[in-house]
Design a protein around this motif. Structure first.
Motif, short mmCIF file in Angstrom:
data_model
loop_
_atom_site.label_atom_id
_atom_site.label_comp_id
_atom_site.label_asym_id
_atom_site.label_seq_id
_atom_site.Cartn_x
_atom_site.Cartn_y
_atom_site.Cartn_z
N MET A 1 -1.02 -2.05 14.06
CA MET A 1 -1.61 -1.80 12.74
C MET A 1 -0.79 -0.70 12.06
O MET A 1 -0.69 0.42 12.56
CB MET A 1 -3.06 -1.33 12.90
N PRO A 2 -0.16 -0.99 10.92
CA PRO A 2 0.65 0.02 10.23
C PRO A 2 -0.24 1.13 9.68
O PRO A 2 -1.38 0.91 9.31
CB PRO A 2 1.33 -0.77 9.11
N HIS A 3 0.31 2.36 9.63
CA HIS A 3 -0.46 3.48 9.09
C HIS A 3 -0.53 3.38 7.57
O HIS A 3 0.15 2.59 6.94
CB HIS A 3 0.15 4.81 9.54
N ARG A 4 -1.34 4.23 6.98
CA ARG A 4 -1.67 4.10 5.56
C ARG A 4 -0.45 4.33 4.67
O ARG A 4 -0.40 3.82 3.55
CB ARG A 4 -2.78 5.08 5.19
N ASN A 5 0.55 5.11 5.13
CA ASN A 5 1.73 5.39 4.32
C ASN A 5 2.93 4.54 4.69
O ASN A 5 4.05 4.81 4.25
CB ASN A 5 2.11 6.87 4.45
N ALA A 6 2.74 3.52 5.51
CA ALA A 6 3.85 2.67 5.92
C ALA A 6 4.39 1.90 4.72
O ALA A 6 3.62 1.29 3.97
CB ALA A 6 3.39 1.70 7.00
N PRO A 7 5.72 1.88 4.52
CA PRO A 7 6.28 1.15 3.37
C PRO A 7 6.20 -0.35 3.52
O PRO A 7 6.26 -1.08 2.53
CB PRO A 7 7.73 1.65 3.31
N LEU A 8 6.10 -0.84 4.76
CA LEU A 8 6.10 -2.28 4.99
C LEU A 8 4.88 -2.71 5.79
O LEU A 8 4.56 -2.11 6.82
CB LEU A 8 7.37 -2.70 5.76
N THR A 9 4.22 -3.75 5.32
CA THR A 9 3.23 -4.45 6.11
C THR A 9 3.91 -5.65 6.75
O THR A 9 5.12 -5.84 6.59
CB THR A 9 2.05 -4.90 5.23
N GLU A 10 3.17 -6.47 7.49
CA GLU A 10 3.78 -7.65 8.09
C GLU A 10 4.35 -8.59 7.02
O GLU A 10 5.41 -9.18 7.18
CB GLU A 10 2.76 -8.39 8.96
N THR A 11 3.63 -8.68 5.91
CA THR A 11 4.13 -9.54 4.81
C THR A 11 5.39 -8.95 4.20
O THR A 11 6.37 -9.67 3.91
CB THR A 11 3.04 -9.69 3.74
N ARG A 57 5.30 -8.80 13.77
CA ARG A 57 4.11 -8.08 14.22
C ARG A 57 4.49 -6.79 14.94
O ARG A 57 5.59 -6.64 15.45
CB ARG A 57 3.29 -8.97 15.15
N ASP A 58 3.53 -5.86 14.96
CA ASP A 58 3.75 -4.59 15.67
C ASP A 58 3.84 -4.84 17.16
O ASP A 58 3.14 -5.70 17.72
CB ASP A 58 2.60 -3.62 15.39
N ARG A 59 4.69 -4.09 17.82
CA ARG A 59 4.81 -4.15 19.27
C ARG A 59 4.21 -2.90 19.89
O ARG A 59 4.12 -1.85 19.24
CB ARG A 59 6.29 -4.27 19.67
#
Length: 317
Positions: A1-11, A57-59
Protein backbone atom coordinates in the motif's frame (compact mmCIF):
# COMPACT_ATOMS: atom_id res chain seq x y z
CA UNK A 1 0.00 0.00 0.00
CA UNK A 2 1.68 3.27 -1.09
CA UNK A 3 1.95 6.03 1.52
CA UNK A 4 -0.08 9.20 1.25
CA UNK A 5 2.75 11.22 -0.37
CA UNK A 6 3.82 8.57 -2.88
CA UNK A 7 4.09 10.06 -6.41
CA UNK A 8 2.99 6.80 -8.04
CA UNK A 9 0.11 4.44 -7.39
CA UNK A 10 -0.16 1.08 -9.16
CA UNK A 11 -2.00 2.80 -12.00
CA UNK A 12 0.65 5.52 -12.23
CA UNK A 13 3.44 2.95 -12.29
CA UNK A 14 1.73 1.12 -15.13
CA UNK A 15 1.36 4.32 -17.15
CA UNK A 16 5.02 5.16 -16.57
CA UNK A 17 6.18 1.70 -17.59
CA UNK A 18 4.05 1.70 -20.74
CA UNK A 19 5.44 5.08 -21.78
CA UNK A 20 8.98 3.69 -21.56
CA UNK A 21 8.44 0.13 -22.82
CA UNK A 22 5.52 0.40 -25.26
CA UNK A 23 5.85 4.01 -26.48
CA UNK A 24 9.65 4.20 -26.40
CA UNK A 25 10.01 7.29 -24.18
CA UNK A 26 13.51 8.04 -22.84
CA UNK A 27 13.86 7.36 -19.13
CA UNK A 28 14.59 11.00 -18.29
CA UNK A 29 11.56 12.26 -20.18
CA UNK A 30 9.25 9.70 -18.55
CA UNK A 31 10.74 10.43 -15.10
CA UNK A 32 10.19 14.16 -15.57
CA UNK A 33 6.63 13.57 -16.79
CA UNK A 34 5.68 11.52 -13.71
CA UNK A 35 7.87 13.55 -11.28
CA UNK A 36 10.13 10.70 -10.18
CA UNK A 37 13.83 9.98 -10.55
CA UNK A 38 15.23 8.17 -13.64
CA UNK A 39 16.23 5.29 -11.34
CA UNK A 40 12.61 4.86 -10.24
CA UNK A 41 11.42 5.00 -13.84
CA UNK A 42 13.95 2.34 -14.80
CA UNK A 43 12.88 0.06 -11.94
CA UNK A 44 9.19 0.07 -12.90
CA UNK A 45 10.01 -0.31 -16.60
CA UNK A 46 12.17 -3.34 -15.85
CA UNK A 47 9.47 -4.95 -13.74
CA UNK A 48 6.94 -4.33 -16.48
CA UNK A 49 9.16 -6.10 -19.03
CA UNK A 50 9.57 -9.10 -16.73
CA UNK A 51 6.15 -9.49 -15.10
CA UNK A 52 3.72 -7.26 -16.95
CA UNK A 53 0.97 -5.56 -14.97
CA UNK A 54 1.53 -7.88 -11.99
CA UNK A 55 4.97 -6.33 -11.51
CA UNK A 56 3.41 -2.98 -10.59
CA UNK A 57 2.26 -4.22 -7.18
CA UNK A 58 4.13 -3.53 -3.95
CA UNK A 59 6.56 -6.19 -2.82
CA UNK A 60 7.40 -7.21 0.71
CA UNK A 61 10.44 -5.47 2.15
CA UNK A 62 11.42 -8.66 3.94
CA UNK A 63 14.88 -9.84 2.82
CA UNK A 64 15.24 -13.08 0.88
CA UNK A 65 17.98 -14.23 3.27
CA UNK A 66 18.69 -13.46 6.93
CA UNK A 67 22.25 -14.68 7.58
CA UNK A 68 22.30 -13.08 11.06
CA UNK A 69 18.99 -14.55 12.20
CA UNK A 70 19.00 -16.53 15.44
CA UNK A 71 19.80 -20.19 14.67
CA UNK A 72 16.85 -22.59 14.62
CA UNK A 73 18.39 -24.66 17.43
CA UNK A 74 18.59 -21.61 19.68
CA UNK A 75 15.00 -20.66 18.86
CA UNK A 76 13.86 -24.14 19.86
CA UNK A 77 15.69 -23.85 23.18
CA UNK A 78 14.02 -20.48 23.85
CA UNK A 79 10.57 -21.89 23.11
CA UNK A 80 11.23 -24.98 25.23
CA UNK A 81 12.22 -22.92 28.28
CA UNK A 82 9.22 -20.63 27.81
CA UNK A 83 6.75 -23.51 27.58
CA UNK A 84 8.18 -25.62 30.41
CA UNK A 85 9.20 -22.93 32.90
CA UNK A 86 7.00 -20.02 31.80
CA UNK A 87 9.77 -17.47 32.16
CA UNK A 88 9.95 -13.98 30.71
CA UNK A 89 12.49 -12.86 28.06
CA UNK A 90 15.01 -11.56 30.61
CA UNK A 91 15.26 -14.80 32.64
CA UNK A 92 15.41 -16.91 29.50
CA UNK A 93 18.19 -14.68 28.15
CA UNK A 94 20.26 -15.04 31.33
CA UNK A 95 19.89 -18.81 31.24
CA UNK A 96 20.83 -19.19 27.57
CA UNK A 97 23.35 -16.31 27.58
CA UNK A 98 21.48 -14.29 24.99
CA UNK A 99 20.30 -10.72 24.68
CA UNK A 100 16.79 -10.21 26.16
CA UNK A 101 15.72 -8.36 22.99
CA UNK A 102 16.71 -11.41 20.93
CA UNK A 103 14.58 -13.69 23.12
CA UNK A 104 11.65 -11.26 22.94
CA UNK A 105 11.93 -11.11 19.15
CA UNK A 106 11.82 -14.94 18.92
CA UNK A 107 8.78 -15.14 21.20
CA UNK A 108 6.99 -12.52 19.10
CA UNK A 109 7.95 -14.26 15.86
CA UNK A 110 6.29 -17.49 16.97
CA UNK A 111 3.32 -15.61 18.48
CA UNK A 112 3.60 -17.13 21.95
CA UNK A 113 1.08 -15.76 24.43
CA UNK A 114 2.21 -13.24 27.01
CA UNK A 115 2.74 -14.52 30.54
CA UNK A 116 -0.05 -12.25 31.73
CA UNK A 117 -2.44 -14.20 29.50
CA UNK A 118 -1.37 -17.63 30.81
CA UNK A 119 -2.45 -19.66 33.79
CA UNK A 120 0.80 -20.10 35.72
CA UNK A 121 -0.28 -23.49 37.08
CA UNK A 122 -1.06 -25.17 33.74
CA UNK A 123 0.49 -22.88 31.12
CA UNK A 124 -2.78 -22.67 29.23
CA UNK A 125 -4.20 -19.45 27.86
CA UNK A 126 -6.72 -18.00 30.31
CA UNK A 127 -10.25 -18.20 28.95
CA UNK A 128 -11.94 -14.92 29.78
CA UNK A 129 -15.70 -14.64 29.93
CA UNK A 130 -18.40 -12.12 30.73
CA UNK A 131 -22.06 -12.76 31.44
CA UNK A 132 -24.52 -11.10 29.08
CA UNK A 133 -26.66 -9.40 31.74
CA UNK A 134 -26.38 -8.05 35.29
CA UNK A 135 -27.16 -10.60 37.98
CA UNK A 136 -26.33 -13.66 35.88
CA UNK A 137 -23.31 -14.22 38.11
CA UNK A 138 -22.11 -12.48 41.28
CA UNK A 139 -18.55 -13.07 42.49
CA UNK A 140 -18.18 -13.11 46.28
CA UNK A 141 -14.94 -13.17 48.25
CA UNK A 142 -13.34 -12.11 51.54
CA UNK A 143 -10.13 -10.10 51.81
CA UNK A 144 -8.24 -10.07 55.10
CA UNK A 145 -6.63 -6.71 55.89
CA UNK A 146 -4.43 -5.69 58.79
CA UNK A 147 -5.72 -2.78 60.88
CA UNK A 148 -3.77 0.46 61.21
CA UNK A 149 -2.82 1.19 64.85
CA UNK A 150 -3.68 4.55 66.38
CA UNK A 151 -1.00 7.06 65.47
CA UNK A 152 -0.23 5.34 62.19
CA UNK A 153 1.70 2.35 60.97
CA UNK A 154 5.04 1.92 59.21
CA UNK A 155 4.01 4.13 56.27
CA UNK A 156 3.50 7.04 58.66
CA UNK A 157 6.10 6.38 61.36
CA UNK A 158 8.69 4.42 59.40
CA UNK A 159 9.45 0.71 59.31
CA UNK A 160 11.13 0.39 62.71
CA UNK A 161 8.66 2.52 64.72
CA UNK A 162 5.66 1.10 62.86
CA UNK A 163 6.65 -2.45 63.80
CA UNK A 164 6.32 -1.60 67.49
CA UNK A 165 2.78 -0.23 67.14
CA UNK A 166 1.59 -3.08 64.91
CA UNK A 167 1.08 -5.65 67.68
CA UNK A 168 -2.47 -5.84 68.95
CA UNK A 169 -3.98 -3.85 66.09
CA UNK A 170 -5.93 -6.86 64.84
CA UNK A 171 -7.41 -7.52 61.40
CA UNK A 172 -10.43 -6.57 59.36
CA UNK A 173 -12.28 -8.66 56.81
CA UNK A 174 -13.61 -7.06 53.66
CA UNK A 175 -16.58 -8.98 52.31
CA UNK A 176 -16.96 -8.16 48.62
CA UNK A 177 -19.59 -8.95 45.98
CA UNK A 178 -18.98 -7.98 42.32
CA UNK A 179 -21.43 -8.38 39.44
CA UNK A 180 -19.82 -10.22 36.52
CA UNK A 181 -21.43 -8.17 33.73
CA UNK A 182 -21.38 -4.63 35.11
CA UNK A 183 -18.56 -4.91 37.73
CA UNK A 184 -20.91 -3.21 40.17
CA UNK A 185 -19.49 -3.83 43.64
CA UNK A 186 -20.93 -4.05 47.14
CA UNK A 187 -18.46 -4.24 50.00
CA UNK A 188 -18.43 -4.10 53.80
CA UNK A 189 -15.66 -4.04 56.40
CA UNK A 190 -16.53 -6.68 59.02
CA UNK A 191 -14.83 -8.24 62.03
CA UNK A 192 -14.56 -11.89 60.95
CA UNK A 193 -15.30 -14.44 58.24
CA UNK A 194 -17.64 -16.75 60.13
CA UNK A 195 -20.70 -18.23 58.50
CA UNK A 196 -23.07 -15.96 60.42
CA UNK A 197 -21.16 -12.87 59.23
CA UNK A 198 -20.99 -14.10 55.64
CA UNK A 199 -24.69 -14.89 55.41
CA UNK A 200 -25.67 -11.56 56.98
CA UNK A 201 -23.42 -9.78 54.48
CA UNK A 202 -25.01 -11.58 51.54
CA UNK A 203 -28.48 -10.65 52.75
CA UNK A 204 -27.52 -6.98 52.59
CA UNK A 205 -25.65 -7.41 49.32
CA UNK A 206 -28.63 -9.07 47.67
CA UNK A 207 -30.84 -6.21 48.84
CA UNK A 208 -28.36 -3.74 47.32
CA UNK A 209 -28.44 -5.49 43.94
CA UNK A 210 -32.22 -5.80 44.07
CA UNK A 211 -32.53 -2.07 44.72
CA UNK A 212 -30.43 -1.48 41.61
CA UNK A 213 -32.85 -3.59 39.57
CA UNK A 214 -30.57 -6.66 39.43
CA UNK A 215 -32.01 -10.11 40.00
CA UNK A 216 -29.25 -12.43 41.18
CA UNK A 217 -29.25 -15.83 39.48
CA UNK A 218 -25.89 -17.34 40.46
CA UNK A 219 -23.23 -16.71 43.09
CA UNK A 220 -19.62 -17.87 42.81
CA UNK A 221 -17.36 -18.23 45.85
CA UNK A 222 -14.20 -20.03 46.83
CA UNK A 223 -14.19 -23.07 49.12
CA UNK A 224 -13.99 -21.21 52.42
CA UNK A 225 -15.72 -22.81 55.39
CA UNK A 226 -18.37 -20.11 55.59
CA UNK A 227 -19.38 -20.78 51.99
CA UNK A 228 -19.59 -24.53 52.59
CA UNK A 229 -21.88 -24.14 55.57
CA UNK A 230 -25.54 -25.15 55.66
CA UNK A 231 -26.53 -21.60 56.54
CA UNK A 232 -25.03 -20.28 53.31
CA UNK A 233 -26.56 -23.10 51.27
CA UNK A 234 -30.02 -22.64 52.74
CA UNK A 235 -29.91 -18.86 52.29
CA UNK A 236 -29.18 -19.11 48.57
CA UNK A 237 -31.60 -21.98 48.05
CA UNK A 238 -34.44 -20.04 49.65
CA UNK A 239 -33.81 -17.15 47.24
CA UNK A 240 -33.63 -19.48 44.20
CA UNK A 241 -29.94 -18.68 43.62
CA UNK A 242 -27.51 -21.26 42.26
CA UNK A 243 -24.25 -21.56 44.17
CA UNK A 244 -21.05 -22.23 42.22
CA UNK A 245 -17.68 -22.86 43.85
CA UNK A 246 -14.24 -22.50 42.30
CA UNK A 247 -11.87 -25.40 41.89
CA UNK A 248 -9.46 -25.73 44.83
CA UNK A 249 -6.34 -23.54 44.54
CA UNK A 250 -7.70 -21.83 41.43
CA UNK A 251 -8.56 -18.24 42.40
CA UNK A 252 -8.44 -17.28 38.69
CA UNK A 253 -11.94 -18.73 38.31
CA UNK A 254 -13.20 -16.01 40.63
CA UNK A 255 -10.93 -13.49 38.95
CA UNK A 256 -13.26 -10.49 38.76
CA UNK A 257 -13.62 -10.17 42.52
CA UNK A 258 -9.91 -10.99 42.96
CA UNK A 259 -9.12 -8.09 40.63
CA UNK A 260 -11.50 -5.89 42.63
CA UNK A 261 -9.57 -6.83 45.77
CA UNK A 262 -6.35 -5.65 44.17
CA UNK A 263 -7.90 -2.41 43.00
CA UNK A 264 -9.30 -1.86 46.49
CA UNK A 265 -5.87 -2.26 48.06
CA UNK A 266 -4.06 -0.07 45.51
CA UNK A 267 -6.57 2.76 45.34
CA UNK A 268 -7.96 2.82 48.87
CA UNK A 269 -6.28 0.71 51.56
CA UNK A 270 -2.68 1.60 50.62
CA UNK A 271 -3.34 4.70 48.53
CA UNK A 272 -1.93 7.08 51.18
CA UNK A 273 -0.65 7.00 54.75
CA UNK A 274 -3.43 6.87 57.34
CA UNK A 275 -3.00 7.78 61.00
CA UNK A 276 -5.60 5.33 62.29
CA UNK A 277 -7.85 2.51 61.16
CA UNK A 278 -10.92 4.71 61.69
CA UNK A 279 -9.49 7.36 59.38
CA UNK A 280 -9.08 4.77 56.65
CA UNK A 281 -12.55 3.36 57.18
CA UNK A 282 -14.13 6.82 57.00
CA UNK A 283 -12.85 7.16 53.41
CA UNK A 284 -14.14 3.77 52.30
CA UNK A 285 -17.79 4.68 51.45
CA UNK A 286 -16.62 7.59 49.29
CA UNK A 287 -14.10 5.43 47.46
CA UNK A 288 -16.70 2.71 46.82
CA UNK A 289 -19.14 5.29 45.44
CA UNK A 290 -16.43 6.63 43.13
CA UNK A 291 -15.63 3.09 41.96
CA UNK A 292 -19.26 2.34 41.08
CA UNK A 293 -20.30 5.69 39.63
CA UNK A 294 -17.27 7.61 38.38
CA UNK A 295 -14.10 5.53 38.03
CA UNK A 296 -13.52 4.32 34.47
CA UNK A 297 -13.13 0.54 34.18
CA UNK A 298 -10.79 -0.83 31.52
CA UNK A 299 -13.06 -3.81 30.84
CA UNK A 300 -15.96 -1.42 30.23
CA UNK A 301 -14.08 0.75 27.70
CA UNK A 302 -13.37 3.43 30.26
CA UNK A 303 -16.91 3.70 31.62
CA UNK A 304 -17.93 3.15 35.27
CA UNK A 305 -20.01 0.13 36.39
CA UNK A 306 -23.06 2.39 36.78
CA UNK A 307 -23.16 2.77 32.98
CA UNK A 308 -24.30 -0.86 32.72
CA UNK A 309 -26.89 -0.65 35.50
CA UNK A 310 -29.59 1.81 34.40
CA UNK A 311 -31.59 1.57 37.63
CA UNK A 312 -28.69 1.93 40.06
CA UNK A 313 -30.13 5.11 41.55
CA UNK A 314 -33.56 3.49 41.99
CA UNK A 315 -35.37 6.16 39.99
CA UNK A 316 -37.19 3.61 37.82
CA UNK A 317 -39.74 1.09 39.02
Amino acid sequence: MPHRNAPLTETGRLRLARCVVDDGWPLRRAAERFQVSPTTAQRWASRYRQLGEAGMRDRSSRPHRSPRRTPTRTERRIIKVRVLRRWGPARIAYLLRLNPSTVHRVLMRYKLARLAHLDRATGRVIRRYERSEPGALIHVDIKKLGNIPDGGGHKTLGRQAGRKTRSGAGDSYLHNAVDDHSRLAYSEILTDEKKETATAFWTRAQAFFAQAGITVQRVMTDNGSCYRSRDWRDLLTAAGITHKRTRPYRPQTNGKVERFNRTLLDEWAYARPYHSEQERRDTFPGWLHTYNHHRGHTALKGKPPASRVPNLTGQYT
